[in-house]
Scaffold this motif. Structure first.
Motif, short mmCIF file in Angstrom:
data_model
loop_
_atom_site.label_atom_id
_atom_site.label_comp_id
_atom_site.label_asym_id
_atom_site.label_seq_id
_atom_site.Cartn_x
_atom_site.Cartn_y
_atom_site.Cartn_z
N THR A 43 -3.88 10.45 15.50
CA THR A 43 -4.84 11.71 15.51
C THR A 43 -5.02 11.82 16.96
N VAL A 78 -10.85 14.60 11.00
CA VAL A 78 -9.70 14.18 10.00
C VAL A 78 -10.20 14.16 8.52
N GLY A 137 3.92 14.11 10.91
CA GLY A 137 2.58 14.54 11.67
C GLY A 137 2.38 14.41 12.55
N THR A 175 5.18 7.55 3.04
CA THR A 175 3.96 6.28 1.97
C THR A 175 2.96 7.38 1.27
N LYS A 176 3.05 9.26 1.88
CA LYS A 176 1.83 10.05 1.44
C LYS A 176 2.06 9.91 0.06
N VAL A 213 0.77 -1.22 0.08
CA VAL A 213 0.16 0.24 0.16
C VAL A 213 0.47 1.05 -0.44
N ARG A 254 -4.01 -3.54 3.59
CA ARG A 254 -4.42 -3.57 4.58
C ARG A 254 -5.03 -2.91 4.93
N HIS A 257 -3.51 13.11 4.91
CA HIS A 257 -3.92 12.60 3.77
C HIS A 257 -4.53 13.24 2.77
N THR A 263 -9.30 6.41 12.39
CA THR A 263 -8.41 7.10 11.93
C THR A 263 -7.31 6.18 11.81
N ARG A 299 3.34 2.70 -1.50
CA ARG A 299 4.97 2.31 -1.98
C ARG A 299 5.69 4.24 -2.03
N1 T4K Z 1 -2.88 11.47 10.59
C1 T4K Z 1 -3.54 10.20 10.09
C2 T4K Z 1 -5.10 10.05 9.42
C3 T4K Z 1 -2.40 9.69 9.66
O1 T4K Z 1 -2.77 8.59 8.94
C4 T4K Z 1 -1.14 9.43 10.00
C5 T4K Z 1 0.30 8.39 9.50
C6 T4K Z 1 -0.23 10.60 10.67
C7 T4K Z 1 -1.82 11.51 11.54
C8 T4K Z 1 0.83 10.79 11.47
O2 T4K Z 1 1.98 11.37 10.13
P1 T4K Z 1 3.15 10.50 11.02
O3 T4K Z 1 3.85 11.49 11.99
O4 T4K Z 1 3.48 9.36 10.31
O5 T4K Z 1 3.71 11.69 9.32
C9 T4K Z 1 2.04 4.22 8.39
C10 T4K Z 1 2.27 5.34 8.41
O6 T4K Z 1 3.58 5.09 8.83
C11 T4K Z 1 1.77 6.46 8.58
O7 T4K Z 1 2.52 7.96 8.66
C12 T4K Z 1 0.55 6.50 8.22
N2 T4K Z 1 -0.08 7.46 8.89
C13 T4K Z 1 0.58 5.52 8.22
C14 T4K Z 1 -1.45 5.04 7.62
O8 T4K Z 1 0.30 3.89 7.96
P2 T4K Z 1 2.39 1.51 8.76
O9 T4K Z 1 2.82 1.33 9.94
O10 T4K Z 1 0.92 1.10 9.10
O11 T4K Z 1 2.60 1.80 7.00
P3 T4K Z 1 3.94 1.43 6.78
O12 T4K Z 1 4.94 2.81 7.90
O13 T4K Z 1 4.83 0.03 7.34
O14 T4K Z 1 4.24 1.33 5.73
C15 T4K Z 1 3.28 1.06 4.72
C16 T4K Z 1 3.81 0.28 3.23
O15 T4K Z 1 4.83 0.89 2.39
C17 T4K Z 1 4.48 -0.72 4.30
O16 T4K Z 1 4.05 -2.15 3.79
C18 T4K Z 1 5.63 -1.13 2.96
C19 T4K Z 1 5.63 0.18 2.17
N3 T4K Z 1 6.93 1.21 2.46
C20 T4K Z 1 6.72 1.68 3.84
C21 T4K Z 1 8.13 2.56 4.33
C22 T4K Z 1 8.57 3.47 5.19
C23 T4K Z 1 7.65 1.28 1.51
O17 T4K Z 1 7.73 0.91 0.44
N4 T4K Z 1 8.80 2.36 1.84
C24 T4K Z 1 9.34 2.60 2.88
O18 T4K Z 1 9.64 3.92 3.06
O19 T4K Z 1 1.98 3.17 8.60
#
Ligand code: T4K
Length: 411
Positions: A103, A145, A76, A199-200, A23, A327, A174, A99, A25
């Protein structure tokens, strides 16, 4: 192309993809701009503390988002914490539970109590009526949100906040490049926060921002972000280190310069999914309003188990076996996760729409790294599994060796 149920990897077939599809990349904007910025950064030996790349990115983002101030942060979550501090929020804040946990964690880390509000079934965003009913004399703010980038009902929330003299914040993690009523997200409420996580759609590897039209708030957050020092270097009070590094800002500049291409790619991929998944009864891709302007970054499907014949979690297990790492965001909702779950145990039905959507929604691999050649087989797997749902169900119930990998909820 898989033709029969035994072809599915969950039942012993060869996985459709030899490498995992994730999800979201990370997008890659201009490699050239990134490397050039990094080269200049090395020559300058200026790596952080409001360096020229961060200053340039703040100015460019404020202009792009149509907001007076953009204060970059290291992520964030920190951006949201800084806003809570900057506004001196106390007591309770009203937030949706559907969310990402940040948050809720960010205000909790600042000593605030999140009071969870149910969401609107159509938009998945905070329900203004339910929100107003939760206001007490302890409430100091509402956090909406813009889930999946779809804007909250900002007008009704602004009216509620005004009526009750509350602060209004938006978590726009988002919603980069999304719009509402002719304006870009970023300038609504007292302040909005963005995540620029890798991932954004638009990212700085790690990073985030507070955006606001309030001069005093922006200035306060800048000081809080730098340990509490004022621009003259005088310590004014408690602060934190929330700055963005120059390397992150370089990635931001490389991505911002290519933002139109990134948006086009995301929309194209969304449309390929839209074509590939159309007409499947009970499976609905969430719709974005092109008139508002949208980033199409999250490809989200809602699964009506009664009509599809399979649950969200059964479909998730089928996809994951094929190396399609969809996911179940944001199951089970913040209100059912530690440390907040103990407080809702006796009152579990208070967020019925949140509970329902958290068990129906699936987020599919998307982002610029995905191609048409990858998306089409994903859609074909949905079609095969759903067309043969009776067979899939009976094979699942007769085959106790099947591992439902990666499902966080009960199958
Ligand atoms: N508010 C909302 C509504 C949010 O969605 C988020 C973050 C925040 C606040 C907080 O913002 P930050 O403090 O994070 O800036 C991920 C992210 O870590 C998170 O930033 C994001 N939302 C959330 C929705 O998703 P995980 O643990 O579910 O996913 P993660 O980091 O394992 O990444 C998803 C996929 O992306 C992985 O399966 C592999 C791929 N990936 C990931 C990274 C980091 C890559 O291919 N390369 C990479 O470098 O949290």
């Amino acid at each position: 192309m898989k033709k029969t149920v035994p072809d599915l990897a969950l039942f012993g077939g060869v996985p459709a993809f030899s490498q995992s599809l994730h999800v979201n990349r990370p997008n890659l904007g201009s490699r050239e701009v990134f490397l050039q910025c990094i080269g200049e950064m090395l020559d300058r030996r200026w790596f952080t503390n409001d360096g020229p790349l961060a200053v340039e990115l703040e100015t460019a983002l404020a202009e792009y988002l149509g907001v007076k101030h953009c204060v970059l942060t290291c992520n964030g979550t920190m951006a949201l914490q800084l806003v809570c501090r900057g506004l001196d929020l106390q007591g309770e804040i009203i937030v949706p539970a559907f969310t990402f946990i940040a948050t809720a964690h960010a205000p909790s880390w600042q000593g605030l109590k999140p009071v969870y509000c149910d969401i609107d079934r159509e938009t998945s965003n905070i329900d203004p009526e339910a929100c107003e009913a939760l206001i007490t004399e302890r409430t100091s703010a509402i956090i909406g949100v813009h889930l999946w980038g779809r804007p909250c009902d900002t007008e009704r929330l602004e009216a509620i906040a005004r009526r009750h003299s509350l602060h209004l914040l938006f978590d726009a993690a988002h919603a980069f490049a999304c719009g509402h009523r002719g304006r870009k997200i970023g300038g609504f409420g007292d302040a909005e926060i963005f995540s620029f996580h890798a991932t954004k759609l638009f990212h700085t590897m790690e990073g985030g921002a507070v955006t606001t039209n309030n001069d005093a708030l922006a200035e306060r957050i800048r000081r809080l972000r730098n340990f509490g020092f004022n621009p003259q270097g005088v310590m004014e009070g408690l602060g934190v280190n929330g700055k963005m590094s120059e390397a992150s800002a370089a990635m931001g500049l490389a991505n911002l310069g290519m933002i139109d291409r990134l948006l086009r790619e995301a929309k194209t991929n969304y449309q390929i999914y839209q074509d590939g998944l159309s007409g499947i009864p009970g499976l609905n891709l969430i719709i974005y309003d092109d008139a508002e302007g949208h980033n199409h970054h999250y490809v989200v499907v809602d699964i009506d188990e009664d009509r599809v014949g399979l649950s969200r979690d059964q479909l998730l297990a089928i996809l994951r076996a094929e190396n399609i790492l969809a996911r179940d965001y944001f199951y089970p909702g913040c209100h059912r996760m530690a440390p907040y779950d103990s407080a809702v145990q006796g009152d579990a039905s208070r967020l019925p729409v949140t509970d329902e959507l958290a068990s129906r929604v699936l987020v599919l691999p998307a982002g610029g790294a995905m191609s048409r050649e990858q998306i089409k087989p994903i859609c074909a797997i949905f079609r095969l599994a759903i067309a043969q749902s009776h067979t899939v169900r009976s094979m699942l119930s007769s085959n106790s060796g099947v591992v439902m990998d990666g499902c966080s909820s009960v199958i």
